[in-house]
Design an enzyme around this catalytic site. Structure first.
Site, short mmCIF file in Angstrom:
data_model
loop_
_atom_site.label_atom_id
_atom_site.label_comp_id
_atom_site.label_asym_id
_atom_site.label_seq_id
_atom_site.Cartn_x
_atom_site.Cartn_y
_atom_site.Cartn_z
N ASN A 164 0.83 -1.19 0.00
CA ASN A 164 0.00 0.00 0.00
C ASN A 164 0.87 1.25 0.00
O ASN A 164 2.09 1.17 -0.06
CB ASN A 164 -0.95 -0.03 1.21
CG ASN A 164 -2.27 0.64 0.92
OD1 ASN A 164 -2.33 1.62 0.18
ND2 ASN A 164 -3.33 0.13 1.50
N HIS A 179 22.22 0.54 12.68
CA HIS A 179 23.48 1.25 12.90
C HIS A 179 24.26 0.62 14.06
O HIS A 179 23.67 0.23 15.07
CB HIS A 179 23.23 2.72 13.23
CG HIS A 179 22.80 3.53 12.06
ND1 HIS A 179 23.69 4.07 11.16
CD2 HIS A 179 21.57 3.88 11.62
CE1 HIS A 179 23.02 4.73 10.24
NE2 HIS A 179 21.73 4.62 10.49
N LYS A 218 11.30 -9.30 17.01
CA LYS A 218 11.62 -10.71 17.23
C LYS A 218 10.74 -11.56 16.33
O LYS A 218 9.73 -11.09 15.80
CB LYS A 218 11.44 -11.10 18.70
CG LYS A 218 10.04 -10.95 19.24
CD LYS A 218 10.01 -11.31 20.71
CE LYS A 218 8.61 -11.17 21.27
NZ LYS A 218 8.56 -11.57 22.67
#
Length: 164
Positions: free
Chosen positions: A58, A88, A141
């Protein structure tokens, strides 16, 4: 309405062709992929992106791939879904964060999933088959097959199909 559909199909075909030329063998696309406004793909370094058949993205979805992202077939994405297979590095306080490089991982999304609006999927996550992820969730997770993920301050995972 039919003219709009033809125009939209033509636009999608041109954008996908552009991505195929730009990213060459780093991008593998299935059949019948469609998307709305502001769909964005970034593949850098040794990134490898695979999108299965019949996927829909979308408005304002983006995929940022430095490692590996694999999206199964028949998976749909709500508005503003973001996927990052990297993060990072920030271990050295003496060095500017943007100069420390990235921790590169993987994302795998199974078949027949619905990823709701405003979902962010982070690196080293595997989402199983037949998973529904509710809007505004941060996925950090892995999620097993046949699960429903709801987010109200904390992620909760439930079985999607009660099979006895």
């Amino acid at each position: 309405m039919i003219i709009y559909k033809i125009f939209n199909h033509l636009k999608i075909s041109i954008v996908l062709l552009f991505y195929k030329i730009l990213f060459r063998n780093k991008l593998k696309l299935g059949k019948n992929i469609s998307f709305r406004k502001n769909f964005n793909i970034i593949i850098e370094n040794s990134g490898d992106l695979k999108i299965g058949d019949n996927c829909f993205f979308n408005n304002n979805c983006s995929i940022s791939c430095l490692g590996e992202i694999n999206i199964g077939s028949n998976t749909i994405f709500g508005e503003n879904v973001k996927m990052y297979d990297h993060n990072h590095k920030y271990k050295n306080p003496e060095q500017v964060i943007m100069n420390q490089g990235f921790q590169i991982g993987k994302i795998k999304i199974g078949n027949n999933c619905w990823i709701g609006s405003n979902v962010i999927i982070l690196n080293n996550v595997e989402i199983g088959n037949n998973v529904v992820i509710g809007a505004n969730s941060l996925i950090y997770k892995s999620i097993p097959d046949n699960s429903l993920v709801k987010s109200r301050g904390q992620i909760s995972i439930e079985k999607l199909y009660n099979r006895e």
